[in-house]
Design an enzyme around this catalytic site. Structure first.
Site, PDB file in Angstrom:
ATOM      1  N   SER A 124      -0.718  -4.196  18.987  1.00 58.30           N
ATOM      2  CA  SER A 124       0.185  -4.904  18.198  1.00 58.30           C
ATOM      3  C   SER A 124      -0.784  -6.099  17.391  1.00 58.30           C
ATOM      4  CB  SER A 124       1.153  -5.495  18.901  1.00 58.30           C
ATOM      5  OG  SER A 124       1.689  -6.795  18.162  1.00 58.30           O
ATOM      6  N   TYR A 148       3.754 -11.652  26.131  1.00 54.54           N
ATOM      7  CA  TYR A 148       3.651 -10.193  25.574  1.00 54.54           C
ATOM      8  C   TYR A 148       2.416  -9.954  24.744  1.00 54.54           C
ATOM      9  CZ  TYR A 148       4.279  -6.793  21.876  1.00 54.54           C
ATOM     10  OH  TYR A 148       3.982  -5.690  21.042  1.00 54.54           O
ATOM     11  N   LYS A 152      -0.931  -6.993  25.738  1.00 56.23           N
ATOM     12  CA  LYS A 152      -1.548  -6.112  24.758  1.00 56.23           C
ATOM     13  C   LYS A 152      -3.031  -6.426  24.539  1.00 56.23           C
ATOM     14  CE  LYS A 152       2.069  -3.997  23.136  1.00 56.23           C
ATOM     15  NZ  LYS A 152       2.536  -2.477  23.392  1.00 56.23           N
TER      16      LYS A 152
HETATM   17  C1  WQD Z   1       9.510 -11.297  10.966  1.00 56.70           C
HETATM   18  C2  WQD Z   1       9.771 -12.704   9.909  1.00 56.70           C
HETATM   19  C3  WQD Z   1      10.658 -14.643  11.043  1.00 56.70           C
HETATM   20  C4  WQD Z   1      14.153 -12.991  12.426  1.00 56.70           C
HETATM   21  C5  WQD Z   1       7.327  -9.361  15.975  1.00 56.70           C
HETATM   22  C6  WQD Z   1       6.316  -9.438  17.205  1.00 56.70           C
HETATM   23  C7  WQD Z   1       5.235  -8.636  16.928  1.00 56.70           C
HETATM   24  C8  WQD Z   1       5.557  -7.172  16.568  1.00 56.70           C
HETATM   25  C9  WQD Z   1       6.747  -7.113  15.269  1.00 56.70           C
HETATM   26  C10 WQD Z   1       5.742  -5.865  18.592  1.00 56.70           C
HETATM   27  C11 WQD Z   1       9.210 -13.992  10.392  1.00 56.70           C
HETATM   28  C12 WQD Z   1      11.736 -13.970  10.067  1.00 56.70           C
HETATM   29  C13 WQD Z   1      12.908 -12.993  11.915  1.00 56.70           C
HETATM   30  C14 WQD Z   1      15.456 -13.679  12.072  1.00 56.70           C
HETATM   31  C15 WQD Z   1      14.067 -14.648  10.327  1.00 56.70           C
HETATM   32  N1  WQD Z   1       6.478  -6.587  17.859  1.00 56.70           N
HETATM   33  N2  WQD Z   1      12.913 -14.011  10.767  1.00 56.70           N
HETATM   34  N3  WQD Z   1      15.316 -14.537  10.854  1.00 56.70           N
HETATM   35  O1  WQD Z   1       7.549 -12.122  14.380  1.00 56.70           O
HETATM   36  O2  WQD Z   1       6.364 -10.996  12.523  1.00 56.70           O
HETATM   37  O3  WQD Z   1       6.562  -9.842  14.646  1.00 56.70           O
HETATM   38  O4  WQD Z   1       7.800  -8.034  15.606  1.00 56.70           O
HETATM   39  O5  WQD Z   1       4.552  -5.332  18.509  1.00 56.70           O
HETATM   40  O6  WQD Z   1       4.449  -8.392  17.960  1.00 56.70           O
HETATM   41  O7  WQD Z   1       5.935 -10.756  17.196  1.00 56.70           O
HETATM   42  O8  WQD Z   1       8.696 -10.220  13.487  1.00 56.70           O
HETATM   43  O9  WQD Z   1      10.929  -9.396  12.595  1.00 56.70           O
HETATM   44  O10 WQD Z   1      10.649 -11.450  14.447  1.00 56.70           O
HETATM   45  O11 WQD Z   1       9.896 -11.705  12.164  1.00 56.70           O
HETATM   46  O12 WQD Z   1      13.890 -15.404   9.529  1.00 56.70           O
HETATM   47  O13 WQD Z   1      16.654 -13.662  12.559  1.00 56.70           O
HETATM   48  O14 WQD Z   1      11.301 -12.892   9.804  1.00 56.70           O
HETATM   49  O15 WQD Z   1      10.306 -16.080  11.037  1.00 56.70           O
HETATM   50  O16 WQD Z   1       8.855 -14.736   9.536  1.00 56.70           O
HETATM   51  P1  WQD Z   1       7.308 -10.946  13.503  1.00 56.70           P
HETATM   52  P2  WQD Z   1      10.167 -10.616  13.090  1.00 56.70           P
END
Ligand code: WQD
Length: 333
Positions: A124, A148, A152
């Site tokens: 990741s 997490y 990885k």
């Molecule tokens: C994306 C953006 C949030 C939810 C995570 C893991 C990463 C990988 C992918 C496993 C961010 C914003 C999110 C919400 C929001 N997983 N957001 N409201 O954090 O980039 O990555 O998932 O491998 O390891 O860390 O993905 O989809 O959670 O967030 O505003 O309800 O959307 O702040 O900027 P992220 P995400």
């Protein structure tokens, strides 16, 4: 010889099984179904018209692993199985270390015993931590900020040591950015248990009015519109990248870390806009405070995958949002 897919009924695992079967590979799936459903196997078979052997098994169950390898001639493992909720991992680190790390140790030990020394590992972009500046490249220093992510990185380091100790091993460490979307058929997609944390499932829940408006975590970041920028990649592009990685492992041993991202960053507001436009829906949202651990920007330098896999992502944001919504409409209760 067969390809064993651990976590093969999960979101990325199931799409990779479809790609592998469509390319004529013999596929065996094992999954403990802790975050996916048994019916996904049938959907994979319906999409491809091909059979995939399934074992309900947990990678912490050494006897189950021994049974799978004893009953089948396995050439390589595509290893998805693992817990993946960043927020949950902060509260129960030992659960994540035991499942993800000890489970992978048992899997590697069983592979070695049966002379199966090829692995495509689901890593990741989280291993790049918060200090590196996007676009992120594979040679950048690695660091993690949650359990997490630590699992990885520890598994990557473990696999590097295994390859150093035994030159017969071949490993591809695929670093995913933000996988979204669903298979065109609408039969398989992201179907997380419990309350999702990722953006797209929460956009869907906001549109379907399942849990109130989408919470946008911060609009005061140093980005073009103040919301966080991420590298969203269609899950079918991601699956295709795994097939390329396997093909490369048939050519050579050793270990490589490779980004699977588009190289394009989109902000939260741009995703909301794209989702509304392509699907003709409204995404109700409210802007709230920043979420701990979020970085302003995270997107890939995709050059290495282009160079060694001759692979690049081809699907754009609109297609990702359309395919996800098609999956939701096809499977609504
Ligand atoms: C994306 C953006 C949030 C939810 C995570 C893991 C990463 C990988 C992918 C496993 C961010 C914003 C999110 C919400 C929001 N997983 N957001 N409201 O954090 O980039 O990555 O998932 O491998 O390891 O860390 O993905 O989809 O959670 O967030 O505003 O309800 O959307 O702040 O900027 P992220 P995400």
């Amino acid at each position: 010889m067969a390809i064993l897919v651990s976590g093969g009924t999960g979101f990325i695992g199931s799409h990779t099984c479809v790609e592998l079967l469509n390319k004529g590979e013999e596929v065996i799936i094992f999954d403990n179904l802790s975050n996916s459903k048994r019916e996904v196997v049938g959907k994979i078979e319906r999409i491809t018209g091909k059979k995939a052997k399934f074992y309900k098994a947990d990678m912490l169950d050494k006897d189950a692993l021994e049974k799978i390898f004893g009953e089948n001639d396995i050439e390589a493992v595509v290893h998805f199985a693992g817990y993946k909720a960043v927020g949950e991992s902060v509260h129960v680190p030992l659960k994540y270390f035991e499942n993800n790390i000890v489970g992978t140790i048992y899997l590697c030990e069983t592979m070695k015993k049966h002379n199966c020394k090829k692995m495509v590992f689901s890593s990741s972009a989280t291993v790049y931590g918060m200090k590196n500046k996007s676009p992120l490249s594979e040679e950048m220093p690695l660091s993690v900020t949650n359990p997490y992510g630590r699992t990885k990185l520890m598994i990557e380091d473990m696999l590097r040591d295994i390859c150093t100790a035994d030159s017969e091993w071949g490993v591809m460490l695929l670093r995913y950015f933000n996988p979204i979307g669903a298979h065109k058929s609408g039969l398989i997609g992201e179907d997380p248990n419990g309350i999702p944390t990722n953006l797209l499932p929460n956009i869907v829940n906001a549109v379907t009015k399942k849990n109130g408006p989408l919470k946008v975590f911060g609009s005061d970041y140093p980005t073009r519109d103040g919301s966080c920028v991420r590298d969203y990649i269609h899950v079918e592009d991601l699956a295709a990248g795994h097939v390329c990685a396997l093909k490369e492992l048939r050519r050579r041993n050793g270990i490589e870390a490779v980004n699977l991202g588009t190289g394009n960053g989109y902000s939260v507001f741009e995703i909301i806009d794209a989702f509304e436009k392509v699907n003709g829906v409204k995404v109700p949202y409210e802007i709230v405070g920043r979420r701990d651990g979020d970085v302003a920007e995270c997107y890939a330098n995709p050059e290495k995958a282009k160079r060694i896999f001759k692979w690049n992502a081809t699907r754009g944001i609109s297609e990702m949002c359309a395919d996800l919504w098609n999956y939701v409409l096809t499977n609504r209760k």
